[in-house]
Design an enzyme around this catalytic site. Structure first.
Site, PDB file in Angstrom:
ATOM      1  N   TYR A  58       0.858  -1.196   0.000  1.00  0.00           N
ATOM      2  CA  TYR A  58       0.000   0.000   0.000  1.00  0.00           C
ATOM      3  C   TYR A  58       0.885   1.234   0.000  1.00  0.00           C
ATOM      4  O   TYR A  58       1.870   1.283   0.741  1.00  0.00           O
ATOM      5  CB  TYR A  58      -0.892   0.030   1.251  1.00  0.00           C
ATOM      6  N   GLU A  60      -0.448   4.919  -0.383  1.00  0.00           N
ATOM      7  CA  GLU A  60      -1.196   6.158  -0.599  1.00  0.00           C
ATOM      8  C   GLU A  60      -0.270   7.364  -0.430  1.00  0.00           C
ATOM      9  O   GLU A  60       0.534   7.411   0.497  1.00  0.00           O
ATOM     10  CB  GLU A  60      -2.362   6.245   0.375  1.00  0.00           C
ATOM     11  N   ASP A 204      -7.209  14.056 -24.703  1.00  0.00           N
ATOM     12  CA  ASP A 204      -7.287  12.645 -24.316  1.00  0.00           C
ATOM     13  C   ASP A 204      -6.644  11.858 -25.455  1.00  0.00           C
ATOM     14  O   ASP A 204      -7.258  11.643 -26.508  1.00  0.00           O
ATOM     15  CB  ASP A 204      -8.749  12.248 -24.117  1.00  0.00           C
ATOM     16  N   THR A 230      -4.522   6.572 -21.448  1.00  0.00           N
ATOM     17  CA  THR A 230      -4.326   5.234 -20.910  1.00  0.00           C
ATOM     18  C   THR A 230      -2.930   4.787 -21.328  1.00  0.00           C
ATOM     19  O   THR A 230      -2.285   5.422 -22.171  1.00  0.00           O
ATOM     20  CB  THR A 230      -5.375   4.234 -21.447  1.00  0.00           C
ATOM     21  N   LYS A 233      -2.867   1.045 -24.812  1.00  0.00           N
ATOM     22  CA  LYS A 233      -3.318   0.948 -26.211  1.00  0.00           C
ATOM     23  C   LYS A 233      -2.069   0.997 -27.108  1.00  0.00           C
ATOM     24  O   LYS A 233      -1.241   0.100 -27.027  1.00  0.00           O
ATOM     25  CB  LYS A 233      -4.339   2.052 -26.497  1.00  0.00           C
ATOM     26  N   ARG A 239      -2.593  -2.163 -18.250  1.00  0.00           N
ATOM     27  CA  ARG A 239      -3.842  -1.396 -18.172  1.00  0.00           C
ATOM     28  C   ARG A 239      -3.730  -0.383 -17.048  1.00  0.00           C
ATOM     29  O   ARG A 239      -3.709  -0.746 -15.871  1.00  0.00           O
ATOM     30  CB  ARG A 239      -5.028  -2.320 -17.939  1.00  0.00           C
TER      31      ARG A 239
HETATM   32  N1  DSN Z   1     -12.745   1.228 -24.383  1.00  0.00           N
HETATM   33  C1  DSN Z   1     -11.827   2.095 -25.071  1.00  0.00           C
HETATM   34  C2  DSN Z   1     -11.815   1.823 -26.516  1.00  0.00           C
HETATM   35  O1  DSN Z   1     -11.994   0.685 -26.909  1.00  0.00           O
HETATM   36  O2  DSN Z   1     -11.607   2.738 -27.308  1.00  0.00           O
HETATM   37  C3  DSN Z   1     -12.073   3.497 -24.764  1.00  0.00           C
HETATM   38  O3  DSN Z   1     -12.203   3.662 -23.404  1.00  0.00           O
END
Ligand code: DSN
Length: 424
Positions: A58, A60, A204, A230, A233, A239
């Protein structure tokens, strides 16, 4: 011991059912052509870093300012991830703690808006994200979400409409970026609009972070207040998510993530992010990012040559949005048939879609994962042909044709092993 059990020996001994399911997923990811543009294959190094004893801790707070002792290593790991993010994206400040993209965006609202304030983003059916103020998301019910879209005739963002809406509505926060945008985002144009409207501008870049890092898409950093992304991707990490910003916003962002929204960071994910950022700083990653785009362009051309309708007529990035209306096959029927053919896509709304979101007109495809396996533009005509045959088989209900495609796909992929997966 079977090769699968040898890969997960403790799990196979304690929970063979779960080990078998993970093994089956490994096989599925190895044998199918994964075209969902938000998915990828992480490296074995990212997988290793993400599954460690860092789970047990942990922490925080932030490095040097924690609410728990025993942070000697965790502090260094998080500081390393932060430093690597700053260097890779050229930002003043990075927060690597958001659990994923939606919590990261919620933290942005928490930092810059109050419930009831007006916020602005791209409409979900036009290619935006739920968290850009869309009604069914908390961001559209706690805030007053106003939306922009793309032009019906071009499929491109109408920057005049964005400006008019921003000046009329005076949002506190404007989001640019989305989940189904096949074209380059003009961050400079958004910046001018946000300045004129007095709004905080957030890019974003969840979908395109790897392309930005590799120089295959312009960077938002000089133009925006905050970058949200994120990490799993095109960036090819675990993730998770990151928020990056100018120094002037650092405190507000950090405070919004913790203690505003989250508790302890997922340290195992932070470690995986650190590894992914190191990988993304290598020259080979820039080649990867450019190859993703080259593959997407080649795939779009091959699909156009087969008469498919593509939103905006093609792509500048990793993503292609196909409108199947003229093929008289709903997107969902096509996506499910392609899945049976070993080609994994998702059904998706297209701009101005007359059909419902759960049964829309399009499918969304992308090249990040197949590029990670080493497929090249030369392969894209074959991929387009499989999609064409799969969509035709979906229309005629020809299951035998789908089975043939599945076999052909698996055969090609045996020559292109996926990162992080066992070689058969
Ligand atoms: N779920 C993502 C996507 O597939 O684009 C976006 O959050």
């Amino acid at each position: 011991m079977s090769p699968r059990d040898a890969r997960h020996p403790a799990l196979s001994a304690i929970d063979p059912d779960l080990a078998a399911l993970i093994g089956a997923e490994e096989t599925l990811q190895a044998e199918t052509l994964r075209l969902i543009p938000s998915e990828n294959y992480v490296s074995a190094a990212v997988l290793e870093a993400s599954g460690t004893v860092l789970q047990n801790k942990y922490s925080e707070g932030y490095p040097g300012r924690r609410y728990y002792e025993g942070q000697q290593n965790i502090d260094r790991i998080e500081a390393l991830a932060v430093e690597r993010a700053r260097a890779l994206f050229g930002v003043d400040h990075a927060n690597v703690q958001p659990y994923s993209g939606s919590p990261a965006n919620l933290a942005v609202y928490l930092a810059f808006a109050r419930p009831g304030d007006t916020v602005m983003g791209m409409a979900l059916p036009m290619g935006g994200h739920l968290t850009h103020g869309w009604g069914v998301s908390a961001t559209g019910s706690w805030f007053r979400g106003v939306q922009y879209g793309v032009r019906a005739d071009t499929g491109l963002i109408d920057y005049d409409e964005v400006r008019e809406t921003a000046l009329r509505e005076r949002p506190k926060v404007i989001f640019c970026g989305g989940t189904a945008l096949p074209r380059t985002i003009d961050f400079a144009a958004f910046s001018e609009i946000a300045k004129e409207a007095g709004a905080v501008l957030v890019a974003d870049i969840a979908h395109i972070a790897g392309l930005v890092a590799g120089g295959a898409h312009p960077s938002p950093v000089p133009h925006v207040d905050v970058v949200s992304t994120t990490t799993h991707k095109t960036l090819r990490g675990p993730r998770g998510a990151m928020l990056m910003c100018r120094e002037e916003h650092a405190k507000a962002i950090d405070k919004a993530v913790f203690p505003g929204l989250q508790g302890g960071p997922h340290n195992q994910t932070t470690a995986g992010i650190a590894v992914a950022l190191r990988e993304a700083a290598e020259v080979s990653f820039a080649s990867y990012a450019h190859a993703v785009v080259a593959n997407a362009k080649a795939l779009a051309e091959a699909l156009l040559a087969r008469g498919f309708d593509l939103v905006s007529g093609g792509t500048d990035n990793h993503l292609v949005l196909m409108d199947l209306t003229s093929r008289e096959v709903p997107g969902k029927v096509a996506a499910k048939a392609l899945d049976r053919a070993g080609i994994v896509v998702n059904y998706n709304t297209v701009p101005y879609d007359p059909r419902k979101p759960f049964d829309p007109s399009g499918i969304r495809i992308g090249t990040p994962a197949l590029t990670s396996r080493g497929l090249a533009p030369d392969h894209m005509p074959a991929v387009a042909a499989w999609i064409d045959r799969g969509v035709a088989a979906a229309a005629s209900g020809d299951e035998a044709a789908l089975a043939v495609i599945r076999k052909e796909v698996a055969e090609l992929l045996t020559a292109y092993p996926a990162p992080g997966l066992p070689v058969a």
